[in-house]
Structure formats: structure tokens, C-alpha cells
Design a protein around this motif. Structure first.
Motif, PDB file in Angstrom:
ATOM      1  N   ALA A  66      88.657  80.233 -18.964  1.00 44.03           N
ATOM      2  CA  ALA A  66      89.069  80.104 -17.565  1.00 44.03           C
ATOM      3  C   ALA A  66      89.889  81.316 -17.104  1.00 44.03           C
ATOM      4  CB  ALA A  66      89.872  78.816 -17.367  1.00 44.03           C
ATOM      5  N   LEU A  67      90.474  82.049 -18.059  1.00 46.23           N
ATOM      6  CA  LEU A  67      91.243  83.256 -17.749  1.00 46.23           C
ATOM      7  C   LEU A  67      90.386  84.520 -17.803  1.00 46.23           C
ATOM      8  CD1 LEU A  67      94.484  82.550 -19.837  1.00 46.23           C
ATOM      9  CD2 LEU A  67      94.126  82.174 -17.387  1.00 46.23           C
ATOM     10  N   GLY A  68      89.091  84.388 -18.081  1.00 46.96           N
ATOM     11  CA  GLY A  68      88.203  85.546 -18.167  1.00 46.96           C
ATOM     12  C   GLY A  68      88.076  86.139 -19.547  1.00 46.96           C
ATOM     13  N   VAL A  69      88.466  85.382 -20.570  1.00 51.35           N
ATOM     14  CA  VAL A  69      88.345  85.844 -21.954  1.00 51.35           C
ATOM     15  C   VAL A  69      87.042  85.295 -22.533  1.00 51.35           C
ATOM     16  CG1 VAL A  69      89.363  85.738 -24.269  1.00 51.35           C
ATOM     17  CG2 VAL A  69      90.841  85.975 -22.256  1.00 51.35           C
ATOM     18  N   GLY A  70      86.209  86.178 -23.063  1.00 43.35           N
ATOM     19  CA  GLY A  70      84.989  85.758 -23.741  1.00 43.35           C
ATOM     20  C   GLY A  70      85.332  85.272 -25.140  1.00 43.35           C
ATOM     21  N   VAL A  71      84.627  84.250 -25.615  1.00 42.04           N
ATOM     22  CA  VAL A  71      84.943  83.633 -26.907  1.00 42.04           C
ATOM     23  C   VAL A  71      83.667  83.389 -27.701  1.00 42.04           C
ATOM     24  CG1 VAL A  71      86.014  81.644 -28.049  1.00 42.04           C
ATOM     25  CG2 VAL A  71      86.953  82.475 -25.882  1.00 42.04           C
ATOM     26  N   ALA A  72      83.730  83.658 -28.993  1.00 43.67           N
ATOM     27  CA  ALA A  72      82.653  83.299 -29.919  1.00 43.67           C
ATOM     28  C   ALA A  72      83.261  82.978 -31.271  1.00 43.67           C
ATOM     29  CB  ALA A  72      81.647  84.436 -30.067  1.00 43.67           C
ATOM     30  N   ALA A  73      82.571  82.118 -32.020  1.00 46.44           N
ATOM     31  CA  ALA A  73      82.945  81.810 -33.400  1.00 46.44           C
ATOM     32  C   ALA A  73      81.816  82.262 -34.309  1.00 46.44           C
ATOM     33  CB  ALA A  73      83.201  80.319 -33.571  1.00 46.44           C
ATOM     34  N   ILE A  74      82.179  82.720 -35.489  1.00 48.70           N
ATOM     35  CA  ILE A  74      81.206  83.211 -36.467  1.00 48.70           C
ATOM     36  C   ILE A  74      81.454  82.520 -37.797  1.00 48.70           C
ATOM     37  CG2 ILE A  74      80.381  85.241 -37.741  1.00 48.70           C
ATOM     38  CD1 ILE A  74      81.348  86.967 -35.364  1.00 48.70           C
ATOM     39  N   CYS A  75      80.380  82.047 -38.410  1.00 52.46           N
ATOM     40  CA  CYS A  75      80.453  81.520 -39.778  1.00 52.46           C
ATOM     41  C   CYS A  75      79.761  82.521 -40.691  1.00 52.46           C
ATOM     42  CB  CYS A  75      79.786  80.151 -39.878  1.00 52.46           C
ATOM     43  SG  CYS A  75      79.853  79.454 -41.558  1.00 52.46           S
ATOM     44  N   SER A  76      80.491  83.022 -41.665  1.00 50.18           N
ATOM     45  CA  SER A  76      79.978  84.029 -42.591  1.00 50.18           C
ATOM     46  C   SER A  76      79.903  83.535 -44.027  1.00 50.18           C
ATOM     47  CB  SER A  76      80.867  85.282 -42.554  1.00 50.18           C
ATOM     48  OG  SER A  76      80.880  85.844 -41.268  1.00 50.18           O
ATOM     49  N   ASN A  77      80.256  82.294 -44.275  1.00 47.52           N
ATOM     50  CA  ASN A  77      80.282  81.786 -45.652  1.00 47.52           C
ATOM     51  C   ASN A  77      78.903  81.730 -46.277  1.00 47.52           C
ATOM     52  OD1 ASN A  77      83.027  81.492 -45.766  1.00 47.52           O
ATOM     53  ND2 ASN A  77      83.018  79.267 -45.632  1.00 47.52           N
ATOM     54  N   ASP A  78      78.885  81.848 -47.588  1.00 49.77           N
ATOM     55  CA  ASP A  78      77.662  81.735 -48.376  1.00 49.77           C
ATOM     56  C   ASP A  78      77.205  80.278 -48.369  1.00 49.77           C
ATOM     57  OD1 ASP A  78      75.626  81.784 -50.231  1.00 49.77           O
ATOM     58  OD2 ASP A  78      76.916  82.249 -51.946  1.00 49.77           O
ATOM     59  N   ALA A  79      76.165  79.995 -47.594  1.00 47.20           N
ATOM     60  CA  ALA A  79      75.686  78.613 -47.443  1.00 47.20           C
ATOM     61  C   ALA A  79      74.953  78.124 -48.687  1.00 47.20           C
ATOM     62  CB  ALA A  79      74.788  78.502 -46.223  1.00 47.20           C
ATOM     63  N   ALA A  80      74.501  79.028 -49.540  1.00 48.23           N
ATOM     64  CA  ALA A  80      73.849  78.588 -50.779  1.00 48.23           C
ATOM     65  C   ALA A  80      74.865  77.903 -51.697  1.00 48.23           C
ATOM     66  CB  ALA A  80      73.194  79.775 -51.490  1.00 48.23           C
ATOM     67  N   THR A  81      76.072  78.428 -51.715  1.00 44.89           N
ATOM     68  CA  THR A  81      77.140  77.851 -52.531  1.00 44.89           C
ATOM     69  C   THR A  81      77.889  76.757 -51.789  1.00 44.89           C
ATOM     70  OG1 THR A  81      77.373  80.013 -53.582  1.00 44.89           O
ATOM     71  CG2 THR A  81      79.152  78.456 -53.939  1.00 44.89           C
ATOM     72  N   TYR A  82      77.968  76.878 -50.463  1.00 42.72           N
ATOM     73  CA  TYR A  82      78.679  75.916 -49.619  1.00 42.72           C
ATOM     74  C   TYR A  82      77.717  75.376 -48.553  1.00 42.72           C
ATOM     75  CZ  TYR A  82      82.816  77.477 -51.974  1.00 42.72           C
ATOM     76  OH  TYR A  82      83.745  77.755 -52.946  1.00 42.72           O
ATOM     77  N   PRO A  83      76.857  74.420 -48.925  1.00 39.31           N
ATOM     78  CA  PRO A  83      75.814  73.937 -48.013  1.00 39.31           C
ATOM     79  C   PRO A  83      76.345  73.320 -46.713  1.00 39.31           C
ATOM     80  CG  PRO A  83      75.671  72.812 -50.158  1.00 39.31           C
ATOM     81  CD  PRO A  83      76.774  73.819 -50.242  1.00 39.31           C
ATOM     82  N   ASP A  84      77.583  72.855 -46.693  1.00 38.53           N
ATOM     83  CA  ASP A  84      78.151  72.345 -45.438  1.00 38.53           C
ATOM     84  C   ASP A  84      78.181  73.431 -44.362  1.00 38.53           C
ATOM     85  OD1 ASP A  84      78.550  69.857 -46.539  1.00 38.53           O
ATOM     86  OD2 ASP A  84      80.729  70.073 -46.745  1.00 38.53           O
ATOM     87  N   ASP A  85      78.168  74.693 -44.792  1.00 40.00           N
ATOM     88  CA  ASP A  85      78.234  75.818 -43.871  1.00 40.00           C
ATOM     89  C   ASP A  85      76.860  76.394 -43.532  1.00 40.00           C
ATOM     90  OD1 ASP A  85      81.004  75.570 -43.801  1.00 40.00           O
ATOM     91  OD2 ASP A  85      81.294  76.974 -45.449  1.00 40.00           O
ATOM     92  N   SER A  86      75.798  75.639 -43.793  1.00 47.58           N
ATOM     93  CA  SER A  86      74.446  76.111 -43.468  1.00 47.58           C
ATOM     94  C   SER A  86      74.278  76.186 -41.952  1.00 47.58           C
ATOM     95  CB  SER A  86      73.396  75.169 -44.050  1.00 47.58           C
ATOM     96  OG  SER A  86      73.391  73.940 -43.327  1.00 47.58           O
ATOM     97  N   PHE A  87      73.285  76.941 -41.526  1.00 47.05           N
ATOM     98  CA  PHE A  87      73.018  77.094 -40.098  1.00 47.05           C
ATOM     99  C   PHE A  87      72.733  75.740 -39.450  1.00 47.05           C
ATOM    100  CE2 PHE A  87      70.316  78.185 -36.429  1.00 47.05           C
ATOM    101  CZ  PHE A  87      71.181  79.020 -35.759  1.00 47.05           C
ATOM    102  N   ASP A  88      71.948  74.900 -40.113  1.00 45.45           N
ATOM    103  CA  ASP A  88      71.646  73.574 -39.558  1.00 45.45           C
ATOM    104  C   ASP A  88      72.915  72.748 -39.394  1.00 45.45           C
ATOM    105  OD1 ASP A  88      68.949  74.161 -39.398  1.00 45.45           O
ATOM    106  OD2 ASP A  88      68.433  73.140 -41.275  1.00 45.45           O
ATOM    107  N   ASN A  89      73.791  72.785 -40.379  1.00 50.04           N
ATOM    108  CA  ASN A  89      75.053  72.037 -40.278  1.00 50.04           C
ATOM    109  C   ASN A  89      75.992  72.642 -39.246  1.00 50.04           C
ATOM    110  OD1 ASN A  89      74.457  69.948 -42.073  1.00 50.04           O
ATOM    111  ND2 ASN A  89      74.996  71.219 -43.832  1.00 50.04           N
ATOM    112  N   MET A  90      75.931  73.964 -39.066  1.00 48.85           N
ATOM    113  CA  MET A  90      76.704  74.601 -37.996  1.00 48.85           C
ATOM    114  C   MET A  90      76.274  74.041 -36.642  1.00 48.85           C
ATOM    115  SD  MET A  90      76.584  78.598 -39.225  1.00 48.85           S
ATOM    116  CE  MET A  90      76.972  79.185 -37.574  1.00 48.85           C
ATOM    117  N   ALA A  91      74.968  73.886 -36.445  1.00 46.35           N
ATOM    118  CA  ALA A  91      74.449  73.372 -35.177  1.00 46.35           C
ATOM    119  C   ALA A  91      74.937  71.949 -34.926  1.00 46.35           C
ATOM    120  CB  ALA A  91      72.922  73.438 -35.160  1.00 46.35           C
ATOM    121  N   VAL A  92      74.966  71.141 -35.976  1.00 44.16           N
ATOM    122  CA  VAL A  92      75.451  69.764 -35.844  1.00 44.16           C
ATOM    123  C   VAL A  92      76.919  69.764 -35.418  1.00 44.16           C
ATOM    124  CG1 VAL A  92      75.969  67.654 -37.117  1.00 44.16           C
ATOM    125  CG2 VAL A  92      73.768  68.782 -37.447  1.00 44.16           C
TER     126      VAL A  92
END
Length: 184
Positions: A66-92
């Protein structure tokens, strides 16, 4: 294992990226940048430090946008070792929490390395010229949320950056789980 990022390197330029998001789009830094600044957050799905503050992250992101700041989040974790961080789980997670920002997948971890990300959450606040002005924490939360009414350190720092182009000189580093790097 808990990790802490280094102090802010004021003026460091924001590294470019081109990453897929959970909304089916691809985003570059230029797509995220806001007229008053940009916030890039490294988060993940499984980290207790992130989960403890996720609702506050969403709240602050909305308020900053609302103040004009752009925002994004990035997940960089190894999803093979940490499946909770997979792309599909990110979408959920993005859908369940109603993320008002793109949630980007850094599968090869090159963006995390370019930014020097250390932990989740790790916050990088840039001014309108894409110069680093904040590398601090969200607030006093750790594995558990800070008490209601705790100072909103990230929000206040980004508000200052949006108004003046300069971040606060005193910053408390974020703390969280280390980025889960792929084996070499």
C-alpha cells in the motif's frame, strides 16, 4: 540449526533473477520492484521460525504494498531433502495463507547465493534505486511469535526507506533455520 545473516551492506545492488512462481507466472526483479522500494524475502514452508511469523509477514507485505513497496518471497531450499519445500507444497501454502505477493522457486539455489541469503526468514529491503537498505528481522519473534504489539521492525524500516530512500542504521539481524543447500 539456527543461523544469523550478516549486517546490512548499505547500497549493495539487488541481484537480478528470473524465477517461476506458484501463480504460474515467471518474475524478474523488474517485475517485483515497487516505486518506493522492494522487499525480497527468503522463506520456506517447513521452518518453525517462518511458520511462527507467517501471518505477520503477510500483514506487513500488504501494508508495504500500500506504500508502493514491491514484495516477493523466494524458497531456495533443497526440496529433495526437504519435501515440504517442494514447488507443489509452496503453491499450497501460498494459496492457504493468501499470499499477496509472488512466491518464487529458486530450484538451483543461484538466487539465494547471489543475494547471500543465509536463513529463513531472511529479509532484503531495497530503496527505489534497488540499493540495499535493510537486512534485519521482521520483529522480536523467534521460534515463537513475539508478544502482540511488538515493534514492527521490518515494516517501520521499509516505511522509512519508502519515504527517505535510506534504511535505519541500527538493525537487528534476522534469525532462522539455515538455507538447506544441495550437496555439492
Amino acid at each position: 540449526m539456527a543461523a544469523r545473516p550478516p549486517v546490512c551492506e548499505f547500497g549493495l545492488p539487488a541481484p537480478e533473477f528470473d524465477l517461476p512462481a506458484t501463480d504460474g507466472q515467471r518474475y524478474r526483479l523488474e517485475d517485483i520492484r515497487g516505486e518506493a522500494g522492494t522487499l525480497i524475502m527468503f522463506i520456506c514452508n517447513h521452518c518453525p521460525f517462518v511458520l511462527a511469523v507467517l501471518d505477520r509477514i503477510v500483514r506487513d507485505a500488504r501494508d508495504l504494498q500500500a506504500l508502493g513497496v514491491g514484495v516477493a518471497a523466494i524458497c531456495s531450499n533443497d526440496a529433495a531433502t526437504y519435501p515440504d519445500d517442494s514447488f507443489d507444497n509452496m503453491a499450497v501454502l501460498a494459496r492457504e495463507k493468501g499470499f499477496p505477493f509472488p512466491y518464487l522457486h529458486d530450484e538451483d539455489q543461484s538466487v539465494a547465493r547471489a543475494y547471500g541469503a543465509v536463513c529463513t526468514p531472511d529479509f532484503f529491503g531495497y530503496n527505489a534505486d534497488a540499493q540495499l537498505q535493510y537486512r534485519g528481522r521482521l520483529d522480536a519473534s523467534g521460534r515463537h511469535p513475539a508478544p502482540e504489539g511488538a515493534p514492527r521492525e521490518l515494516y517501520e524500516a521499509m516505511r522509512q526507506i519508502a519515504q527517505t530512500g535510506q534504511g535505519p542504521r541500527d538493525q537487528v539481524p534476522s534469525m532462522g533455520c539455515s538455507i538447506k543447500w544441495k550437496a555439492a
